[in-house]
Design a protein around this motif. Sequence first.
Motif, mmCIF file in Angstrom:
data_model
loop_
_atom_site.group_PDB
_atom_site.id
_atom_site.type_symbol
_atom_site.label_atom_id
_atom_site.label_comp_id
_atom_site.label_asym_id
_atom_site.label_seq_id
_atom_site.Cartn_x
_atom_site.Cartn_y
_atom_site.Cartn_z
ATOM 1 N N GLU A 79 -41.333 17.614 27.909
ATOM 2 C CA GLU A 79 -41.686 19.535 28.260
ATOM 3 C C GLU A 79 -40.938 19.244 29.800
ATOM 4 N N LEU A 80 -40.710 18.173 30.295
ATOM 5 C CA LEU A 80 -40.018 18.831 32.116
ATOM 6 C C LEU A 80 -38.821 18.438 31.837
ATOM 7 N N ILE A 81 -38.240 18.136 30.390
ATOM 8 C CA ILE A 81 -36.953 18.161 30.568
ATOM 9 C C ILE A 81 -35.953 19.055 29.477
ATOM 10 N N ASP A 82 -34.765 19.794 30.668
ATOM 11 C CA ASP A 82 -34.676 21.230 29.787
ATOM 12 C C ASP A 82 -33.359 20.465 28.431
ATOM 13 N N ASP A 83 -32.797 18.793 29.409
ATOM 14 C CA ASP A 83 -31.697 18.884 27.566
ATOM 15 C C ASP A 83 -32.736 16.971 27.157
ATOM 16 N N HIS A 84 -33.158 16.987 26.435
ATOM 17 C CA HIS A 84 -33.791 15.274 25.843
ATOM 18 C C HIS A 84 -32.486 14.501 25.442
ATOM 19 N N GLU A 85 -31.595 14.780 25.095
ATOM 20 C CA GLU A 85 -30.453 13.800 25.833
ATOM 21 C C GLU A 85 -30.242 13.224 27.131
ATOM 22 N N ASP A 86 -31.245 13.789 27.884
ATOM 23 C CA ASP A 86 -30.930 13.304 29.533
ATOM 24 C C ASP A 86 -32.664 12.291 29.724
ATOM 25 N N PHE A 87 -33.112 12.188 27.876
ATOM 26 C CA PHE A 87 -34.315 10.702 28.804
ATOM 27 C C PHE A 87 -33.969 9.551 28.856
ATOM 28 N N ASN A 88 -34.398 9.198 29.777
ATOM 29 C CA ASN A 88 -33.953 7.782 30.200
ATOM 30 C C ASN A 88 -35.500 7.267 29.868
ATOM 31 N N TYR A 89 -35.737 6.589 28.506
ATOM 32 C CA TYR A 89 -35.963 5.030 28.189
ATOM 33 C C TYR A 89 -36.941 3.834 29.430
ATOM 34 N N ILE A 90 -36.089 3.975 29.682
ATOM 35 C CA ILE A 90 -36.582 2.841 31.634
ATOM 36 C C ILE A 90 -36.754 3.553 31.402
ATOM 37 N N HIS A 91 -36.917 4.170 32.923
ATOM 38 C CA HIS A 91 -36.925 4.676 33.694
ATOM 39 C C HIS A 91 -38.439 5.046 33.095
ATOM 40 N N PHE A 92 -38.855 6.112 32.492
ATOM 41 C CA PHE A 92 -40.176 6.380 31.322
ATOM 42 C C PHE A 92 -40.850 5.175 31.069
ATOM 43 N N MET A 93 -40.147 4.436 31.134
ATOM 44 C CA MET A 93 -41.490 2.840 31.663
ATOM 45 C C MET A 93 -41.178 1.947 32.357
ATOM 46 N N GLU A 94 -40.597 2.356 33.161
ATOM 47 C CA GLU A 94 -41.274 1.885 35.424
ATOM 48 C C GLU A 94 -41.669 2.759 35.474
ATOM 49 N N ASN A 103 -44.380 -2.013 23.962
ATOM 50 C CA ASN A 103 -44.431 -0.768 24.540
ATOM 51 C C ASN A 103 -42.595 -0.324 24.356
ATOM 52 N N GLU A 104 -41.971 -1.354 24.374
ATOM 53 C CA GLU A 104 -40.452 -0.560 24.167
ATOM 54 C C GLU A 104 -40.168 0.608 22.921
ATOM 55 N N ALA A 105 -40.613 -0.830 22.080
ATOM 56 C CA ALA A 105 -40.223 0.012 20.688
ATOM 57 C C ALA A 105 -41.383 1.282 20.274
ATOM 58 N N MET A 106 -41.975 0.942 20.317
ATOM 59 C CA MET A 106 -43.113 2.082 20.574
ATOM 60 C C MET A 106 -42.383 3.672 21.460
ATOM 61 N N VAL A 107 -41.856 3.210 22.126
ATOM 62 C CA VAL A 107 -41.700 4.047 23.539
ATOM 63 C C VAL A 107 -39.865 5.290 22.426
ATOM 64 N N ILE A 108 -39.206 4.112 22.608
ATOM 65 C CA ILE A 108 -38.269 4.614 21.681
ATOM 66 C C ILE A 108 -38.899 5.202 20.099
ATOM 67 N N ASP A 109 -39.172 4.709 19.354
ATOM 68 C CA ASP A 109 -39.681 5.223 18.348
ATOM 69 C C ASP A 109 -40.605 6.906 18.632
ATOM 70 N N GLU A 110 -41.161 6.589 19.717
ATOM 71 C CA GLU A 110 -42.101 7.879 19.738
ATOM 72 C C GLU A 110 -40.981 9.336 20.052
ATOM 73 N N TYR A 111 -39.920 8.718 20.743
ATOM 74 C CA TYR A 111 -39.255 9.727 21.258
ATOM 75 C C TYR A 111 -38.244 10.617 20.502
ATOM 76 N N LEU A 112 -38.465 9.983 18.857
ATOM 77 C CA LEU A 112 -37.326 9.515 17.935
ATOM 78 C C LEU A 112 -37.978 10.356 17.310
ATOM 79 N N ASN A 113 -39.735 10.479 17.161
ATOM 80 C CA ASN A 113 -39.729 11.305 16.449
ATOM 81 C C ASN A 113 -40.134 12.739 17.369
ATOM 82 N N LEU A 114 -40.394 12.717 18.032
ATOM 83 C CA LEU A 114 -40.544 13.811 18.478
ATOM 84 C C LEU A 114 -39.394 14.764 18.947
#
Length: 116
Positions: A79-94, A103-114
């Motif tokens: 919700e904080l990001i204008d362009d979801h393609e700018d999302f960096n899952y590594i930064h999110f995990m950190e 956790n990494e697999a869940m982050v990627i999977d949930e990101y794609l679902n959302l």
Amino acid sequence: MTEIAYFDGRDTGVKGVYNKPFDTVFVDVYLDDLEMKKVVYHELGHKKHTASDYKFNRERCELQADRNMIHHLLKEELELIDDHEDFNYIHFMEKYDLKTIANEAMVIDEYLNLIN
């Protein structure tokens, strides 16, 4: 509606717990805001678990609760990001101190679902 209550968990090693009979999440009041949010979302992931589920499938229940936490954290983050393609899952995990391969697999999977 689920209640949130706080306890002094400094000497317990317990960050939080979900109490099903009272539909209440108990959270260590001494956690920082980010950790407290993670604990609340994780514990809410246990709402549908029965005592039997947890007794015989504890690991699965914990993974489901982690997925719930990741889902809600990601939803807020996106919700904080204008362009979801700018999302960096590594930064999110950190940011949320997520370290496991699961956790990494869940982050990627949930990101794609959302985003779909």
